[in-house]
Design a protein around this motif. Structure first.
Motif, short mmCIF file in Angstrom:
data_model
loop_
_atom_site.label_atom_id
_atom_site.label_comp_id
_atom_site.label_asym_id
_atom_site.label_seq_id
_atom_site.Cartn_x
_atom_site.Cartn_y
_atom_site.Cartn_z
N ARG A 249 2.01 1.04 -6.99
CA ARG A 249 1.33 0.16 -7.41
C ARG A 249 -0.04 -0.04 -6.28
O ARG A 249 -0.90 -0.08 -7.08
N GLY A 250 0.62 0.07 -5.35
CA GLY A 250 -0.63 -0.12 -4.25
C GLY A 250 -1.42 1.07 -4.52
O GLY A 250 -2.69 0.91 -4.00
N PHE B 148 -7.13 6.06 3.86
CA PHE B 148 -6.66 6.43 2.51
C PHE B 148 -5.95 7.82 2.46
O PHE B 148 -5.21 8.08 1.71
N ARG C 73 0.78 -1.18 -0.12
CA ARG C 73 -0.10 0.06 0.07
C ARG C 73 0.91 1.14 -0.08
O ARG C 73 0.30 2.20 -0.68
N ALA D 205 -15.25 -0.23 -4.99
CA ALA D 205 -14.92 -1.44 -4.26
C ALA D 205 -14.47 -1.01 -2.70
O ALA D 205 -14.17 -1.93 -2.00
N PHE D 206 -14.06 0.27 -2.84
CA PHE D 206 -13.60 0.83 -1.57
C PHE D 206 -13.87 2.37 -1.53
O PHE D 206 -13.93 3.12 -2.27
N ALA E 7 -3.79 1.04 -7.17
CA ALA E 7 -4.93 0.03 -6.85
C ALA E 7 -5.94 0.48 -6.03
O ALA E 7 -7.15 0.24 -5.94
N LEU E 8 -5.51 1.30 -4.90
CA LEU E 8 -6.65 1.83 -4.16
C LEU E 8 -7.40 2.70 -4.70
O LEU E 8 -8.49 2.91 -4.51
N ARG F 169 -8.07 3.06 -7.98
CA ARG F 169 -8.80 2.02 -8.82
C ARG F 169 -9.90 1.58 -7.93
O ARG F 169 -11.10 1.70 -8.61
N ALA F 170 -9.70 1.05 -6.64
CA ALA F 170 -10.75 0.51 -6.00
C ALA F 170 -11.85 1.43 -5.67
O ALA F 170 -12.99 1.15 -5.54
#
Ligand SMILES: Cc1cc2nc3c(=O)[nH]c(=O)nc-3n(C[C@H](O)[C@H](O)[C@H](O)COP(=O)(O)OP(=O)(O)OC[C@H]3O[C@@H](n4cnc5c(N)ncnc54)[C@H](O)[C@@H]3O)c2cc1C
Ligand code: SF4
Ligand code: SF4
Lengths: 426, 478
Positions: free
Chosen positions: A33-34, A53, A29, A46-47, A37-38, A40-41
């Motif tokens: 990349r992490g 965050f 995280r 999805a988040f 991904a967050l 994008r979630a």
């Protein structure tokens, strides 16, 4: 958030080893990349953005090493700025004290150049009057909140003269026929605490056949607003600058601070949806040049005298927003190598963030000081007399870390070139 | 550190069933503080690897710091019947470290110490989470050489390399990861830790069990330490870039170089689509108008390097190369090799989803294979970039698409299936170096046949009867 940029990340991980936060924690995280991904979630539903965050995005240095490393061309800077803006909009970090400080700095000081200078004057008076020493020796620092107390010794020494006292509004070419007409952006921090760098920049430009236009009072470029989740203020500052400097009237608009330059070159993106400014913003972007970039482009005159006592060993620290943000790495080195008597020694991890990263010192003191120590240890190991760097945040960070009398001193490459030119006719 | 550790339950937190949360509390107790992650914000970044369109959120993530931690996790997993997927850096291209449903991710990125450089015995002992790059640099600092260099070496872990038996750009002359593994420490599915192999150059005591774990993709055990063979550094190196007007001509040149026989250290291939993507990122001066380029390197004694470079150049010209040039300096050669390593990621510039295959054929079939792949892509109207380790017969056709476009994805899947069939027709394999994982599982029986599949299943069941380690990868147990 721009979904097409999010989608462009194909999770290859090639950016991980260049990310200072991942390097330290080895947690996904804390990696580009992490973080992507967050984001994008969040975009996928999805988040939901939460306090953690927001903390993650504040832990990210915004150093953009990941952008340089990414073969897929993911524009992390855009993602990062919009994530921070979304966080501010959602008020995830809001607390009265923080809101007050943001109001003072982002909304007031950095949008009112005159006020910023008065503040600088106040700070200068504080430092010169001896009150600062008295305050420190009386132990009054203890009454400051913890982060301010840690920062108090870091408070930069304010220069006795700001740029407007050092540079005339129009400086004609010196010792050379006129080839270009350029505008000089003096910056906020640079103006208050490193105004001699602005003077040297103007001088070097004039020595190379440039007529240099430097309005006495200039609006902040807005990079601090863009990086801290205030896009509307960033746009306002951009419009003010474009109004002040009509791009059509100059061959180049010169910045000498890595952090500002990287933002200044993206006005067309920032103002893309503003019908009144979009076109001028594109013209503006094509005219903005980092000073090193410009000097090499116009094939600057190589000095015949040394800029320092010789022989002099120097090393160079790449400011993140110069090397990763603007991909300018060879030009400052070319300039340093052109100075007689100066030996340029490559710094290990030269393009690894020093931890200054805008307000990172204040928001993430622990990581910031870890990075400062890592950087300064490398600098000390080169056994150099001086370290050159081209961004005021880095400059202060290195000065804070290189505090022994034997430590190399910190200087802007252009100041060395200016000194060399000055020494030609003693 | 504030950003790194701060957590607060946000929306999206699922209440784990009571038993699972009680079990996780037990796990927490046996691990060092900070090594168990359970919040969505920590888990989401571990729900994928380098493979397109495969995703699954783990129950929890453990960052092991020692072999002891790994053994504790495996014993806990056994008691709680929880599947475990081992992960290095998650650069795998077959979905190997994507968590199994309801399972843990056991990440070894913090198990990253180099334990010993044994100069007299030319070997190096490292923990599994050390990156390939660190291994290479440590060997270099000792005046030695660790040859396997996968494109991902900056960040891939040595444990992941062993678990996938990864190749690299130098496979042709130097072989793959397996050729450098002298010993392994492995935590078995029953929680026991074994050491397999030794520092001896020859060792035939018992079966060569370490070999069972090389390429085992995390389904048989967790590799915690790796003992690697190092070799002397080559005295010199030469690099040649040859440009071709067609894929088949480049492939033909490779087949002829091998048949001569010249065994250079590197014979890499890029097609036009890949050349453009790589050049767009790396700006190393690749010829944008070429249909294909071969990047060839020879290393060793200077006289031999000279001779090999000359033969490669003349064979390339025989095969109608439109240009050949040698790298002017070691720096330029390094830039070219580094640029080649970015090929796969650079292709992602073109379309949002990049699906890469790893087919491999005997080297005299290369021209036939690339011709078939181009025809298949054209027939299905899909965009493909082709690059690969041609010297190894290993081709990476990379389909460039958008996972949100169902109709196009359907065409891509048909093209992939035909590519696989073409490869098998030519006597090839569905994967040369990336492994089977999830992505190629459905094709495996086609290649192996029923008897080999049964043998594979019985090996898996013998070591991991409870199916704890990476269940559903490579094969499904009945
Ligand atoms: C840009 C790019 C270029 C690449 N180039 C190449 C290349 O040239 N050649 C090549 O062969 N591959 C290549 N790969 C694929 C990939 O990098 C390799 O497979 C690599 O070895 C994976 O290492 P990792 O640490 O990321 O492993 P992961 O992706 O984390 O895991 C891979 C597999 O190994 C298992 N595993 C990981 N660590 C262990 C362990 N300690 N014990 C047991 N099982 C374990 C996992 O369960 C999984 O099945 C490339 C990938 C990318 C993204
Ligand atoms: S290098 Fe680029 S594509 Fe790869 S993981 Fe990082 S951001 Fe994503
Ligand atoms: S900007 Fe810097 S700290 Fe942030 S993700 Fe990229 S490399 Fe890491």
């Amino acid at each position: 958030m721009d979904y097409s940029i999010l989608q462009q990340c194909m999770h290859c991980g090639m950016c991980l080893p260049t990310c200072p936060t991942y390097d330290h924690t080895k947690l996904e995280r804390n990696s580009p990349r992490g973080r992507i991904a967050l984001m994008r979630a969040v975009a996928d539903g999805a988040f939901e953005m939460n306090y953690a965050f927001a903390g993650e995005m504040s832990f990210c240095l915004g150093c953009l090493a990941c952008e340089t490393a990414c073969p897929a061309g993911v524009r992390y800077a855009d993602l990062f700025e919009s994530a921070r803006a979304d966080i501010e909009q959602a008020g995830l970090l809001a607390q009265p004290e923080r809101t007050f400080w943001r109001w003072i700095t982002l909304r007031t000081l950095f949008t009112h150049p005159r006020l910023l200078r008065w503040t600088g004057l106040g700070l200068r008076w504080w430092q010169q009057s001896g009150l600062q020493d008295l305050f420190r020796s009386a132990g009054l620092v203890r009454f400051l909140p913890a982060t301010l107390r840690d920062l108090e010794p870091l408070a930069p020494e304010v220069r006795t003269a700001f740029s407007d006292a050092l540079i005339p509004p129009v400086l004609p070419p010196q010792n050379a026929p006129q080839r270009f007409r350029v505008a000089l952006l003096t910056g906020c921090m640079q103006d208050l605490i490193l105004s001699e760098v602005n003077r040297d920049t103007a001088g070097v430009l004039a020595e190379n056949g440039c007529e240099v236009v430097t309005p006495a009072l200039q609006p902040c470029c807005g990079s601090i607003h863009a990086h801290n989740g205030e896009p509307a203020l960033a746009m306002q500052q951009a419009r003010r600058l474009i109004d002040l400097f009509d791009p059509a009237g100059f061959d180049a608009i010169i910045s000498n601070a890595g952090g500002c330059g990287s933002h200044l070159k993206k006005f067309s993106h920032l103002l893309a949806d503003d019908p009144r400014y979009a076109e001028r913003a594109r013209a503006w972007d094509s005219k903005v040049k980092d000073i090193h970039e410009w000097l090499v482009e116009i094939d600057f005159r190589k000095p015949t005298a040394a800029g320092t006592p010789t022989p002099c060993r120097a090393t160079y620290h790449d400011s993140c927003h110069l090397c990763h943000g603007q991909k300018i790495t060879s030009q400052p080195r070319t300039i340093l190598r052109a100075i007689p008597g100066l030996e340029l020694v490559e710094l290990p991890e030269a393009n690894w963030c020093c931890g200054s990263a805008g307000v990172y010192n204040i928001t993430q003191p622990e990581m910031a000081s870890r990075l400062k120590d890592r950087k300064c240890a490398h600098i000390e190991q080169t056994n150099c007399d001086l370290v050159a760097t081209a961004n005021p945040g880095c400059h202060l960070q290195l000065e804070a870390g290189l505090d022994s009398p034997q430590s190399p001193f910190v200087i802007h490459p252009v100041s060395l070139l200016a000194a060399a030119y000055r020494n030609e006719n003693p | 550190m504030s950003g790194g550790g701060s957590t607060s339950p946000g929306a999206g937190t699922h209440e784990a069933p009571r038993s699972a949360s009680a079990a996780l509390r037990d796990l927490q107790r046996i691990l060092p503080p900070g090594s168990l992650l359970t919040e969505p914000i920590d888990l989401i970044p571990y729900s994928f690897d380098g493979t397109a369109a495969l995703q699954s959120r783990p129950l929890a993530v453990v960052l092991a710091e020692s072999t002891g931690d790994v053994a504790s996790v495996i014993r806990w997993a056994r008691e709680n019947a929880t599947p475990v997927s081992t992960r290095g850096s998650g650069t795998g291209l077959a979905g190997g470290s994507v968590p199994s449903a309801g399972g843990l991710v056991l990440c070894l990125s913090r198990l990253n110490r180099i334990l010993e450089v044994d100069r007299p015995n030319l070997c190096l002992l490292a923990e599994a989470g050390v990156t390939t790059q660190q291994i290479a640099q440590t060997a270099e600092a000792a005046g030695l050489f660790y040859p396997p260099d996968p494109g991902s070496m900056k960040i891939s872990t040595i444990g992941g390399n062993v678990a996938n038996n990864s190749g690299g750009l130098r496979g042709l002359k130097y072989g793959v990861t397996r050729d450098y593994v002298m010993g392994l420490e492995v935590v078995l599915p029953d929680g026991d830790t074994v050491w397999l192999g030794s520092k001896c150059v020859k060792d035939v005591a018992g079966l060569s069990l370490k070999d069972l774990f090389i390429g085992s993709e995390g389904i048989l055990g967790v590799i915690t330490k790796v003992l690697l063979k190092l070799v002397p550094r080559p005295a010199s190196k030469g690099s040649v870039l040859a440009t071709f007007g067609s894929l088949a001509e480049a492939a033909e040149a490779v087949s002829r170089i091998i048949a001569r026989p010249v065994i250079p250290c590197t014979l890499e291939f890029l097609d036009k689509v890949t050349i453009r993507a790589v050049e767009d990122y790396a700006r190393v001066g690749l010829p944008l108008d070429a249909e294909a380029v071969l990047f060839m390197e020879s290393d060793g004694h200077p006289a031999q390097v000279r001779e090999e470079c000359e033969s490669m150049k003349s064979i390339a010209l025989e095969c109608r190369a439109t240009g050949v040039r040698e790298a002017h300096s070691p720096a330029e050669a390094l830039d070219l090799a580094t640029a080649r390593r970015t090929a796969f990621s650079a292709l992602a510039r073109i379309r949002p989803t990049t699906i890469l295959e790893d087919v491999t054929v005997p080297r005299d079939r290369l021209a036939a294979l690339v011709t078939r792949i181009s025809a298949i892509a054209a027939a299905h109207n899909v965009l493909v970039g082709i690059f690969g380790h041609f010297g190894d017969g290993n081709v990476h056709p990379t389909f460039l698409t958008d996972e949100r476009d169902a109709a196009e994805m359907e065409r891509v899947h048909r093209a992939i299936e035909e590519t696989i069939r073409a490869t098998l027709d030519l006597g090839g394999t569905i994967t040369g170096e990336h492994g089977v994982g999830l992505a190629k599982k459905s094709f495996l029986p086609m290649q192996l046949g029923a008897s080999e599949m049964r043998l594979l299943a019985s090996v898996k069941s013998a070591l991991d009867p409870a199916g704890l380690l990476n269940p559903g990868k490579i094969l499904d147990l009945p």
